[in-house]
Design an enzyme around this catalytic site. Structure first.
Site, short mmCIF file in Angstrom:
data_model
loop_
_atom_site.label_atom_id
_atom_site.label_comp_id
_atom_site.label_asym_id
_atom_site.label_seq_id
_atom_site.Cartn_x
_atom_site.Cartn_y
_atom_site.Cartn_z
N GLU A 220 -5.00 1.25 -1.37
CA GLU A 220 -3.88 0.73 -0.22
C GLU A 220 -3.28 -0.27 -0.90
O GLU A 220 -3.61 -1.30 -1.69
CB GLU A 220 -4.28 0.05 1.08
CG GLU A 220 -3.42 0.08 2.11
CD GLU A 220 -4.55 -0.45 3.69
OE1 GLU A 220 -5.58 0.13 3.75
OE2 GLU A 220 -3.87 -1.42 3.87
N ASP B 114 -0.35 -3.47 -0.07
CA ASP B 114 0.37 -3.46 1.46
C ASP B 114 1.08 -4.69 1.76
O ASP B 114 1.15 -5.33 0.63
CB ASP B 114 -0.51 -4.44 2.80
CG ASP B 114 -1.51 -3.43 3.01
OD1 ASP B 114 -1.90 -2.36 2.93
OD2 ASP B 114 -3.07 -4.42 3.10
N GLU C 51 2.58 -6.68 4.68
CA GLU C 51 2.48 -6.91 6.43
C GLU C 51 3.46 -8.47 6.70
O GLU C 51 3.80 -9.40 6.26
CB GLU C 51 1.28 -6.98 6.82
CG GLU C 51 0.99 -5.98 6.54
CD GLU C 51 -0.46 -6.39 7.66
OE1 GLU C 51 -0.48 -7.39 8.20
OE2 GLU C 51 -1.34 -5.35 7.18
#
Ligand SMILES: *[C@@H]1O[C@H](CO)[C@@H](O)[C@H](O)[C@H]1NC(C)=O
Ligand SMILES: *[C@@H]1O[C@H](CO)[C@@H](O)[C@H](O)[C@H]1NC(C)=O
Length: 277
Positions: A109, A111, A113
């Protein structure tokens, strides 16, 4: 003679196999960009709170539900670009996630955010990288602009050698392939692009002290200009490196590689490589 030919042909064999493989890889990731949002994404949840209107996709969040979308395609390396305009005003408690991920317990993953905040207080850009199911590589930044007043470009450049997070072309984080020192690198699993807007007021804003103000709902984040290309940059050039250092010096607010409370017995090995952890 026989030996000569067999080794000759086996060499040709390997080379053309490699060429075919490279070509296929290229075709897979070269779903050329600026293509229609409908062709690229499925709104996957939110009961109508996610919408595509013309060239803009919006996600919204209210007391009942957030919403999310995902790419129809999976990617193995390449460069993903999208423009985002984050929830304006009082976005405290909300999280807008925008990330690449494979599936399963040993997933990879990458990411981005965005943690909302009270009106006038800065958003936090939170980043993380998971390889084979293991994350714990958080770095956080402040943006040097208001990410809610206009669209800005957020890109992930992913090659076999490096992962670079870019904000308006400025690299904010680089995670190099450090397999040579035993740090796993995501390079075997295809990933999809996901995005979601959800309530995380238990932890998102000032560690959970500031809760979502539901009188301000619905909260809306907007997306446009999705673009994917194959791009194989093996390292940052010196201008980009300077920019990365500028971000690290002036806009980084958290780095797991300096968090001695969390790692009292020594940091993960990648932290020893300057600029990578
Ligand atoms: C984002 O990228 C687009 C396309 O490359 C460019 O036209 C635009 O100026 C960029 N926006 C910002 C805020 O840098
Ligand atoms: C919100 O604003 C406060 C005060 O400026 C700041 O300490 C905090 O890091 C900001 N971001 C989040 C996600 O809490």
């Amino acid at each position: 003679m026989a030996i000569f030919y067999s080794s000759f042909y086996s060499r040709i064999g390997t080379t053309s196999l490699l060429l075919i493989f490279t070509f296929q890889l290229f075709m897979l990731i070269y779903h050329v960009g600026a293509v229609n949002l409908n062709q690229n994404f499925d709104i996957t949840w939110g009961g109508g709170r996610g919408k595509i209107t013309g060239d803009v996709l919006t996600l919204s969040l209210d007391k009942i539900s957030g919403s999310g979308f995902q790419s129809k395609n999976e990617y193995l390396f390449g460069r993903i670009d999208m423009q985002l305009k984050l929830v304006p005003g009082n976005s405290a408690g909300t999280v807008t996630a925008y990330y690449l991920s494979s599936q399963g317990p040993t997933h990879d993953e990458i990411d981005f955010e965005f943690l909302g905040n009270s009106t006038g207080e800065p958003y936090t850009l939170h980043t993380n990288i998971y390889t084979q199911g293991k994350g714990e590589r958080e770095q956080q930044f402040r943006m040097w602009f208001d990410p809610t007043s206009n669209f800005h470009n957020y890109s992930i450049l992913w090659t076999p050698q490096t992962i670079v997070f870019l904000v308006d072309e400025t690299p904010v984080r680089e995670f190099k392939n450090m397999e040579s020192i035993g740090v796993p690198f995501p390079k075997h699993q295809r990933m999809r692009l996901y995005s979601s807007l959800w309530n995380a007021d238990q932890w998102a804003t000032q560690g959970g002290l500031v809760k979502t103000d539901w009188t301000q709902a619905p909260f809306t984040a907007s997306y446009r200009n999705f673009n994917v290309k194959g791009g194989f940059l093996s390292q940052l050039d010196s201008t980009r490196n300077q920019k990365l250092n500028w971000v690290r010096k002036n806009h980084m607010i958290y780095n797991y590689c300096t968090d001695t409370k969390r790692f009292p017995h020594g940091f993960p090995p990648e932290c020893a490589i300057t600029g990578s952890g």
